[in-house]
Design a protein around this motif. Structure first.
Motif, PDB file in Angstrom:
ATOM      1  N   ASN A   1       0.830  -1.208   0.000  1.00 30.39           N
ATOM      2  CA  ASN A   1       0.000   0.000   0.000  1.00 30.39           C
ATOM      3  C   ASN A   1       0.864   1.259   0.000  1.00 30.39           C
ATOM      4  O   ASN A   1       0.612   2.201  -0.762  1.00 30.39           O
ATOM      5  CB  ASN A   1      -0.940  -0.003   1.214  1.00 30.39           C
ATOM      6  N   ASN A   2       1.872   1.272   0.847  1.00 33.03           N
ATOM      7  CA  ASN A   2       2.774   2.422   0.895  1.00 33.03           C
ATOM      8  C   ASN A   2       3.604   2.534  -0.383  1.00 33.03           C
ATOM      9  O   ASN A   2       3.880   3.638  -0.856  1.00 33.03           O
ATOM     10  CB  ASN A   2       3.699   2.329   2.110  1.00 33.03           C
TER      11      ASN A   2
ATOM     12  N   GLU B   1       1.350   4.123  -3.003  1.00 35.07           N
ATOM     13  CA  GLU B   1       1.116   5.543  -2.744  1.00 35.07           C
ATOM     14  C   GLU B   1       2.371   6.362  -3.021  1.00 35.07           C
ATOM     15  O   GLU B   1       2.292   7.463  -3.596  1.00 35.07           O
ATOM     16  CB  GLU B   1       0.677   5.726  -1.285  1.00 35.07           C
TER      17      GLU B   1
ATOM     18  N   ARG C   1       2.772   6.642  -6.737  1.00 38.44           N
ATOM     19  CA  ARG C   1       1.748   7.540  -7.293  1.00 38.44           C
ATOM     20  C   ARG C   1       2.140   8.997  -7.102  1.00 38.44           C
ATOM     21  O   ARG C   1       2.072   9.807  -8.034  1.00 38.44           O
ATOM     22  CB  ARG C   1       0.399   7.277  -6.622  1.00 38.44           C
ATOM     23  N   ILE C   2       2.595   9.344  -5.897  1.00 34.73           N
ATOM     24  CA  ILE C   2       2.990  10.720  -5.610  1.00 34.73           C
ATOM     25  C   ILE C   2       4.199  11.113  -6.442  1.00 34.73           C
ATOM     26  O   ILE C   2       4.242  12.184  -7.051  1.00 34.73           O
ATOM     27  CB  ILE C   2       3.275  10.885  -4.102  1.00 34.73           C
TER      28      ILE C   2
ATOM     29  N   TYR D   1       4.254  18.144  -2.850  1.00 29.32           N
ATOM     30  CA  TYR D   1       4.811  17.312  -1.787  1.00 29.32           C
ATOM     31  C   TYR D   1       6.319  17.552  -1.692  1.00 29.32           C
ATOM     32  O   TYR D   1       6.966  17.892  -2.687  1.00 29.32           O
ATOM     33  CB  TYR D   1       4.579  15.814  -2.052  1.00 29.32           C
TER      34      TYR D   1
ATOM     35  N   LEU E   1       3.470   9.620   4.769  1.00 27.63           N
ATOM     36  CA  LEU E   1       4.081   8.324   4.476  1.00 27.63           C
ATOM     37  C   LEU E   1       5.533   8.371   4.936  1.00 27.63           C
ATOM     38  O   LEU E   1       6.237   9.347   4.691  1.00 27.63           O
ATOM     39  CB  LEU E   1       4.000   8.036   2.969  1.00 27.63           C
TER      40      LEU E   1
END
Length: 272
Positions: free
Chosen positions: A117-118, A121, A124-125, A172, A220
């Protein structure tokens, strides 16, 4: 900006923050080597990029006035860099080798050290957002009370840069932070509570005190061990009763919208 602090208790040192320049090349590269260690990253290219965008961030040196007053000052020490704080875009100029290598390094460590999951993510970022690598590197004996001044200056630089270049309007920030964790069990920590090196109860702590405040606002995080890459064990043992430490790099992803809040927290916790 002139900053004054006590270093090693007895020596009063005045620091000044300057925009990175070509004369700072070796000092900046040395600090990047301290962060990335033996990673296969073109640090010469990364250093050149930081110097080329000298409108963002700063390097910390001993003040020119103080150096002028020291009769034993030499040219080598005059150019010594004690800290560098800046941002490298990981989204713009992805064809530049050092940016490619940093992205590959981060994604590789993420895949090795965190769950799917991490991983998803983080990828994706990194793939779809404007992301900046926030570099905040300094030598261990530089007081954390300098951090509020440094980050206020960085925020001002970013505000000016955003008006000229939309690529600086980050969504970010990614940080790589030097962190440490005890290798001892909680029972042994308690037994050795009177040893020379007092151990904090949290699992991970940081070389730069303000990094903990960034972690609090991160969406994260993951960490990877660099103990085998380190030439010196930072938490080295002086006796059998001293605590052993394992060294890490903790990677954090922080929404850019949280930067002002984090800087306020840095001022509250570390401001003099």
């Amino acid at each position: 900006m002139t900053l004054t602090s006590l270093v090693e208790l007895e020596i009063q040192v005045e620091f000044e923050a300057f925009p990175p320049s070509a004369a700072d090349f070796h000092g900046i590269k040395k600090l990047l080597q301290q962060l990335f260690l033996k990673s296969s990253i073109d640090l010469t290219g990364a250093t050149d990029m930081l110097i080329a965008q000298n409108d963002i961030g700063c390097v910390l040196k001993q003040s020119e006035d103080q150096l002028d007053g020291e009769s034993d000052s030499d040219d080598e020490n005059d150019d010594h860099i004690y800290a560098v704080t800046s941002i490298l875009s990981l989204s713009d100029k992805q064809d530049v080798p050092c940016i490619q290598q940093i992205r590959q390094h981060l994604t590789s460590k993420c895949k090795q050290c965190t769950d799917k999951n991490n991983q998803g993510e983080f990828l994706r970022i990194l793939s779809n957002q404007k992301v900046g690598l926030l570099l905040n590197e300094r030598f261990l004996n530089i007081p954390p009370q300098l951090a509020p001044h440094i980050f206020l200056s960085l925020r001002n630089d970013l505000d000016r840069a955003k008006s000229k270049n939309d690529q600086c309007n980050y969504e970010y920030y990614v940080m790589m932070c030097k962190s440490y964790a005890s290798t001892e069990s909680p029972q042994k920590k308690k037994k050795n509570s009177k040893s020379k090196l007092e151990v904090e109860t949290r699992d991970t702590f940081y070389s730069n005190a303000e990094d903990e405040l960034f972690e609090e606002e991160s969406v994260l995080t993951f960490k990877y061990s660099i103990t085998e890459e380190s030439d010196v064990a930072v938490g080295g043992s002086w006796s059998e009763d001293d605590t052993q430490f394992k060294t890490f790099r903790t990677v954090m992803v922080i929404p850019a919208s949280k930067l002002n809040q984090i800087i306020t927290s840095i001022q509250e916790h570390l401001g003099q």
